[in-house]
Design a protein around this motif. Structure first.
Motif, short mmCIF file in Angstrom:
data_model
loop_
_atom_site.label_atom_id
_atom_site.label_comp_id
_atom_site.label_asym_id
_atom_site.label_seq_id
_atom_site.Cartn_x
_atom_site.Cartn_y
_atom_site.Cartn_z
N TRP A 94 40.12 39.61 -11.36
CA TRP A 94 40.28 39.32 -9.94
C TRP A 94 41.29 38.24 -9.63
N GLY A 95 41.43 37.48 -8.72
CA GLY A 95 42.41 36.53 -8.38
C GLY A 95 42.17 35.41 -9.41
N GLN A 96 40.82 34.71 -9.06
CA GLN A 96 40.51 33.62 -10.01
C GLN A 96 39.43 33.58 -10.83
N PHE A 97 39.00 34.97 -11.16
CA PHE A 97 37.93 34.92 -12.26
C PHE A 97 38.18 36.45 -12.84
N ALA A 98 37.65 36.47 -13.76
CA ALA A 98 37.54 37.99 -14.90
C ALA A 98 36.18 38.11 -15.55
N TYR A 99 35.85 39.19 -15.72
CA TYR A 99 34.80 39.52 -16.64
C TYR A 99 35.28 39.81 -17.92
N LEU A 100 35.12 38.97 -18.86
CA LEU A 100 35.59 39.39 -20.42
C LEU A 100 34.39 40.27 -20.96
N SER A 101 34.77 41.31 -21.71
CA SER A 101 34.00 42.18 -22.29
C SER A 101 34.20 42.76 -23.60
N GLY A 102 33.04 42.98 -24.60
CA GLY A 102 33.50 43.59 -25.70
C GLY A 102 32.25 44.01 -26.42
N ILE A 103 32.27 44.53 -27.73
CA ILE A 103 31.24 44.87 -28.13
C ILE A 103 31.38 44.38 -29.86
#
Length: 561
Positions: free
Chosen positions: A259-268
């Motif tokens: 997004w503009g000022q945030f993000a959802y980091l993801s991984g396994i």
């Protein structure tokens, strides 16, 4: 580098001195050895710490490989008479240790040759001393530097050899010949890349390693100048290193994650046992310091995620997942760009005289005499009455907007309104006069907030049919925001109130995204004094409302995290 050559001239001379000749005539089984000179070839290039006065030691070894004569300085080894036999003459750097490796090591030169001593004969022999070590240096392409930040390169070899070449290290290091050499790049986040550059380092060779990148598999190119024994090795480091234990999900093309000022980091995390908290690290690509956040595991899965906020607009970030000393691949994403919504504080207005029979003040909430970004219904209202959407100075900074619901010929009522979009009066089809929305490609906001006051009208009108499922006892104001991707609504939020609010009060309008996988192409923000004042049947308003309802709004703000 050109190999530095030291030339040791060793001469076997007969009849060197008259006093020695009689001794040789008597012995018959001896010959003479004399070291005449040692020359340094100054026409070649080497490291700056090679001096003109290179100290050379000499050993004379018999057939059993025992040293029978030695001199720390060849100039101190005077005339030598030797029995007839074959000898090995070794010349080497006298004051240096060939076992030392790294940037502090000094070049070590050595050479040898076998000499057969014959009775009553003199021979001459030249021994070429060359560099007995290997030189290695590391450089990086500009593409490599811009792709990887904060890396350290190591040249590794036998017996735990590891020489660090930090970024922009220009020096060369000396290492022992004969060992395998590997270049290892440490990216500073637990991830590394290794590539063997030679299985056996050659003496007097200079391996010049240049780090570059490749989007495909790792590899390297080698070009060799046999004349000066210089290997130019280009090691191609892949931009991604695969891991079977930890996988960082690539989110750069997933609008629901970035997004503009945030993000959802993801991984396994595929580790059999997770002994340490699973975390994410992230940073701006241009920065060197990483920020660590705890990861949250999805129930019943090996999937992990973390929300990171207060990011900068239109900025590239790097991130990776880690558990203990195991790390996933470093990935990147770029946040959405900020696009300014003009006149959110409603301080800019333009007044024009318009009207069908009588000229009246027609207010436009823009810097020009038109509904060029924000719009109101004033252009239609002033044909018969004064503007009902106007700027006022009533305690807030600058102007606020006053929106009033009025009665008006032909349509019955007109709610005060202000909105992002277009207004073109159509008396035969009033509902079509309004077109909501303007093009928008900026970051998706998550909340609309601002300030409002509201005074609902004293009496609700009778006979209205919208909404059909309930009867309003008090008029309702509404403030809302909508975003579209193409013609598809992807996000909206609404604030509704029917109470009398006499002092400016903060309102908040969270935005719910129906489809977070799409980015917007159009946006509108709307404020109206009567929620159902835009409901038409034919040319008449059929919404439940109250004449005199008045809404004041000011200082709208969009939040992005």
């Amino acid at each position: 580098m050109k190999t530095n050559i030291l030339v040791t001239s060793l001469f076997l001379l007969a009849g060197l001195f008259t006093s020695c000749q009689s001794e040789m005539d008597e012995a018959k089984g001896y010959g003479y050895l004399q070291l005449s000179s040692i020359d340094v070839n100054k026409g070649v290039e080497t490291r700056a710490d090679i001096t003109e006065s290179e100290a050379i030691a000499v050993d004379i070894l018999d057939e059993s490989n025992d040293v029978i004569q030695h001199a720390d300085d060849w100039r101190n080894l005077n005339d030598v008479i030797l029995p007839v036999a074959t000898y090995t003459i070794k010349a080497y750097s006298a004051d240096k240790n060939m076992e030392t490796q790294g940037f502090d090591a000094q070049p070590y030169y050595a050479g040898q040759k076998d000499v057969a001593i014959e009775a009553n004969k003199a021979k001459s022999v030249n021994i070429t001393c060359k560099l007995a070590q290997t030189m290695v240096s590391v450089s990086c392409s500009e593409t490599f530097k811009s792709t990887f930040a904060g890396y350290t390169c190591y040249i590794e070899g036998a017996d735990a050899l590891s020489i660090p070449f930090v970024e922009d290290e220009a020096r060369a290091a000396y290492v022992k010949a004969g060992q395998p050499l590997t270049v290892k790049v440490d990216f500073g986040n637990g991830k590394s890349f290794s590539q063997e550059i030679t299985s056996k380092a050659e003496a007097a060779y200079h391996y010049k390693v240049n780090l570059d990148i490749t989007e495909g598999n790792a590899g390297f190119d080698i070009s060799v100048d046999q004349t000066i024994h210089q290997y130019d090795v280009t090691v191609k480091v892949p931009t991604k290193q695969e891991s079977t234990d930890m996988v960082t999900s690539d989110i750069k093309n997933d609008a629901s994650k970035v997004w503009g000022q945030f993000a959802y980091l993801s991984g396994i995390c595929n580790l059999a046992e997770v002994t340490s908290p699973v975390q994410f690290r992230y940073k701006k690509k241009a920065d060197s310091e990483w920020t660590t956040v705890e990861a949250v595991q999805e129930d019943g899965t090996k999937n992990y995620s973390a929300k990171v906020t207060l990011l900068d607009f239109n900025t590239e970030y790097e991130y990776y997942i880690l558990c203990g000393d195991k790390t996933g691949e470093t990935c990147s994403f770029t946040t959405e760009s900020y696009e300014e919504i003009p006149n959110l504080n409603f301080d800019t207005w333009t007044k024009v005289q318009k009207g069908l029979f009588t000229k009246r003040d027609c207010w436009f909430p823009n810097g020009d005499e038109a509904n060029s970004y924000w719009a109101t219904g004033n252009d239609g209202v002033v044909t018969l009455k004064s503007s009902n959407s106007i700027p006022v100075e009533d305690g807030r900074s600058g102007y606020s907007v006053q929106l009033s619901t009025i009665s008006i010929t032909m349509v019955g009522y007109a709610a005060g309104n202000i909105f992002i979009g277009e207004y073109n009066t159509n008396m035969s089809d009033p509902a079509s006069s309004v077109s909501f929305g303007r093009p928008y490609s900026g970051a998706r906001p998550v909340k609309l907030s601002g300030w409002y006051k509201y005074a609902p009208g004293a009496e609700m009108r009778t006979g209205a049919t919208v909404p059909a499922d309930r009867t309003l006892t008090s008029d309702e104001c509404e403030i809302y925001i909508k975003l579209w991707s193409g013609e598809t609504l992807i996000g909206e939020g609404s604030f509704v109130d029917n109470k009398n609010v006499s002092e400016y009060t903060k309102f908040e309008c969270p935005i719910e995204y129906i489809d977070p996988t799409k980015r917007p192409t159009k946006i509108t923000i709307v404020a109206t004094s009567s929620r159902y004042g835009g409901e038409f049947e034919g040319t008449s308003v059929v919404g439940q409302l109250a004449e005199g309802s008045t809404l004041w709004v000011d200082d709208f703000e969009l939040s992005y995290y």
